[in-house]
Design a protein around this motif. Structure first.
Motif, short mmCIF file in Angstrom:
data_model
loop_
_atom_site.label_atom_id
_atom_site.label_comp_id
_atom_site.label_asym_id
_atom_site.label_seq_id
_atom_site.Cartn_x
_atom_site.Cartn_y
_atom_site.Cartn_z
N ALA A 213 2.86 4.11 3.84
CA ALA A 213 3.00 2.91 3.02
C ALA A 213 3.20 1.69 3.90
CB ALA A 213 4.19 3.06 2.07
N GLU B 103 6.09 6.03 7.30
CA GLU B 103 5.57 7.37 7.01
C GLU B 103 6.74 8.26 6.62
OE1 GLU B 103 3.46 9.13 10.27
OE2 GLU B 103 2.07 7.44 10.45
N LEU C 167 -0.33 11.60 0.76
CA LEU C 167 -1.38 12.33 1.48
C LEU C 167 -1.24 13.84 1.47
CD1 LEU C 167 -1.68 10.05 4.64
CD2 LEU C 167 -3.00 9.95 2.52
N VAL D 54 3.64 10.81 2.93
CA VAL D 54 3.48 9.46 2.40
C VAL D 54 3.23 8.50 3.56
CG1 VAL D 54 4.59 7.57 1.11
CG2 VAL D 54 5.12 9.94 0.53
N LYS E 175 0.86 -1.18 0.00
CA LYS E 175 0.00 0.00 0.00
C LYS E 175 0.90 1.23 0.00
CE LYS E 175 -3.20 2.42 3.03
NZ LYS E 175 -3.86 2.38 4.34
N ILE E 176 0.55 2.19 -0.83
CA ILE E 176 1.24 3.49 -0.83
C ILE E 176 0.17 4.55 -1.02
CG2 ILE E 176 2.89 5.01 -1.97
CD1 ILE E 176 4.20 2.47 -3.15
N ARG E 177 0.24 5.59 -0.20
CA ARG E 177 -0.65 6.74 -0.36
C ARG E 177 0.16 8.01 -0.22
NH1 ARG E 177 -3.08 3.12 -1.87
NH2 ARG E 177 -5.15 2.37 -1.33
#
Length: 147
Positions: A136, A123, A91, A134, A87-89
């Motif tokens: 993840a 983070e 933000l 970020v 998972k990677i976001r």
């Protein structure tokens, strides 16, 4: 400390400043010269962030650098290999001139082939901002080399 065990408190790296020359070199490396990254005057006038911002992938790629000051060195004969992400976001934007650091929490470790697979919650923090740039789930394969 050579061995990493599951921890409840995150391990935190030192800060690094992301300045415009650094962003420009990254843009050259990945061939992404979008104006919001590399044209400060235009980004200030036309962009949504009031100036240039770092690429999301630049922030993500700094995780490797952050491990050098946050995580213990592997034991002699041990190699740690980037196994990928679940998972990677991205933000929050990273304004050029910001200071970033990494935060790592080992959440799982399991046998995998000839080694073990570690799962980190990570983070990328921006100094002075509540929301990380970020988040993840990073997978690292730990393999003992041939002696």
């Amino acid at each position: 400390m050579n061995e990493l065990t599951r921890q409840s408190e995150p391990l935190i790296s030192e800060w690094i400043t992301v300045d415009q020359p650094f962003v420009d070199r990254f843009a050259d490396a990945i061939l992404d010269h979008q104006f919001i990254h590399v044209e400060p005057e235009r980004a200030k006038a036309e962009g949504p962030y009031g100036g240039t911002i770092a690429h999301g992938f630049l922030s993500l790629s700094l995780l490797t650098h952050f491990t050098h000051s946050a995580l213990p060195l592997p034991a002699a004969g041990v190699v740690e290999v980037n196994y990928g992400f679940d998972k990677i976001r991205f933000l929050a934007p990273v304004p050029v001139g910001s200071r970033l650091r990494g935060r790592f929490t080992l959440v799982a470790e399991e046998p995998k082939g000839c080694g073990k697979l570690r799962r980190f919650a990570v983070e990328v923090e921006v100094e002075g901002m509540q929301k990380p740039a970020v988040i993840a789930e990073w997978l690292v394969l730990v393999v003992e080399g041939e002696n």
